[in-house]
Design an enzyme around this catalytic site. Structure first.
Site, mmCIF file in Angstrom:
data_model
loop_
_atom_site.group_PDB
_atom_site.id
_atom_site.type_symbol
_atom_site.label_atom_id
_atom_site.label_comp_id
_atom_site.label_asym_id
_atom_site.label_seq_id
_atom_site.Cartn_x
_atom_site.Cartn_y
_atom_site.Cartn_z
ATOM 1 N N ASN A 58 -55.996 -54.990 39.304
ATOM 2 C CA ASN A 58 -54.619 -55.450 39.516
ATOM 3 C C ASN A 58 -53.589 -54.490 38.923
ATOM 4 O OD1 ASN A 58 -55.379 -57.626 41.003
ATOM 5 N ND2 ASN A 58 -55.363 -59.076 39.310
ATOM 6 N N GLU A 74 -64.861 -58.045 37.407
ATOM 7 C CA GLU A 74 -64.485 -57.374 36.161
ATOM 8 C C GLU A 74 -64.910 -58.264 34.984
ATOM 9 O OE1 GLU A 74 -60.427 -54.906 37.314
ATOM 10 O OE2 GLU A 74 -60.231 -57.034 36.962
ATOM 11 N N SER A 81 -56.184 -63.325 36.239
ATOM 12 C CA SER A 81 -55.923 -62.014 36.845
ATOM 13 C C SER A 81 -55.303 -61.061 35.850
ATOM 14 C CB SER A 81 -54.918 -62.149 37.984
ATOM 15 O OG SER A 81 -55.270 -63.158 38.857
#
Ligand code: 3HC
Length: 280
Positions: A188, A150, A117
């Site tokens: 994020n 992504e 992440s």
């Protein structure tokens, strides 16, 4: 891509493997034990069965997808993979150790990717002898439903690697965006300051959790409010993401809020433990 390896049998690993199998690509899931590997295969089958019950897919499509899934506890069984997606715990030392081992096991043409992440992809690339073939491929939770992936480009990645990663995402019927290797990437980096601020607002007594969730759903048309979303993502994962963002951008509102850290220390990690901000 003919054969893709997924390492890790958590919510993300299992969801990613399901997406790949449904796209007609062979996937081998590697878990640390044969028991958890078998449990992941069962979880995928159960998820597909639910979709059959809801007439979203047919029984034949379930069987076709399951025919693409195999599981193992041995890293060596990934030797012939064209692409690996690592989805283990958000811990850089663990990931680096894994990339070092993978580099020795898989064929020279194999692309190594991480579903991290926030962690720097370059750190994983550097421990391999193929830094040009390492990139990030970041799915969102729940992977089966979320359309975005992504593709993260560390400075070492070759154009060919990024093109192959984009092609794979397209083959999975997902939308790819490309982003440089900076903490939080796109989503994020923008999402977690908002989630952390929602906790700060609740701690300050501005409104209840429930009303903050209702407000952001009804006032912004978000599919779920910030507390429900934190519970979905996992509170331990959320702390790890905020810590990584804070380390890179230093802003005080990126420091995980005390209430978030307290829930994690109590083992209340969100939906996966049936208790987070809400009970499930
Ligand atoms: N897996 C599979 N299917 C699921 C699911 C899951 N986890 N959760 C819900 N579904 C299915 C339901 O079964 C339902 O199917 P149906 O329409 O056939 O009945 C359908 O999705 C809709 O579910 P619900 O009516 O219960 O709930 P919603 O309409 O709210 O949809 C949602 C659920 C898609 C999760 C939606 O709330 C949503 O999009 N939420 C936001 C999720 C999000 O923002 N994710 C990104 C988090 S950040 C991240 O992942 C980054 C990482 O690095 C941490």
């Amino acid at each position: 891509m003919k054969l893709v390896g997924v390492i890790g049998s958590g919510i993300m690993g299992s969801g990613i493997a399901e997406v790949i199998a449904k796209s007609g690509i062979d996937v081998v899931i590697r878990s640390r034990s044969q028991e958890t590997a078998d449990a992941t295969k069962n979880a995928i089958e159960n998820s597909l069965k639910k979709q059959v019950t809801k007439t979203k897919i047919t029984q034949e499509q379930l069987e076709a997808a399951m025919a693409h899934v195999c599981v193992t506890s041995k890293l060596e069984d990934l030797a012939n993979c064209d692409l690996i997606i690592e989805s283990v715990a958000e811990d850089l030392a663990t990931k680096k150790e894994l990339f070092t081992a993978l580099d020795k096991v898989v064929k020279p043409s194999c692309i190594l990717s991480t579903n991290t992440s926030t962690l720097p992809v370059i750190e994983m690339a550097k421990v391999t002898n193929r830094p040009d073939k390492v990139c990030g491929i970041h799915f969102f939770n729940p992977a089966v439903l979320m359309p975005l992936v992504e593709v993260i480009r560390p400075i070492t990645a070759s154009d060919e690697t990024i093109a192959l990663a984009n092609g794979f995402v397209k083959a999975c019927a997902k939308d790819a965006v490309q982003v440089v290797d900076r903490a939080g990437f796109i989503v994020n980096a923008l999402l977690f300051p908002y989630l952390n601020n929602a906790i700060a607002m609740f701690e300050a007594g501005t409104a209840t959790m429930e009303d903050i969730d209702v407000a952001m759903k009804g006032g912004c048309n978000f599919p779920m409010g910030p507390f429900a979303l934190l519970d979905l993502v996992g509170l331990d994962t959320s702390v790890a993401i905020l810590n990584a963002l804070h380390a890179e951008f230093k802003s005080a509102n990126l420091e995980p809020r005390p209430m978030l850290k307290k829930l994690v220390s109590e083992g209340k990690l969100g939906r996966k433990t049936k208790q987070g901000f809400y009970s499930y």
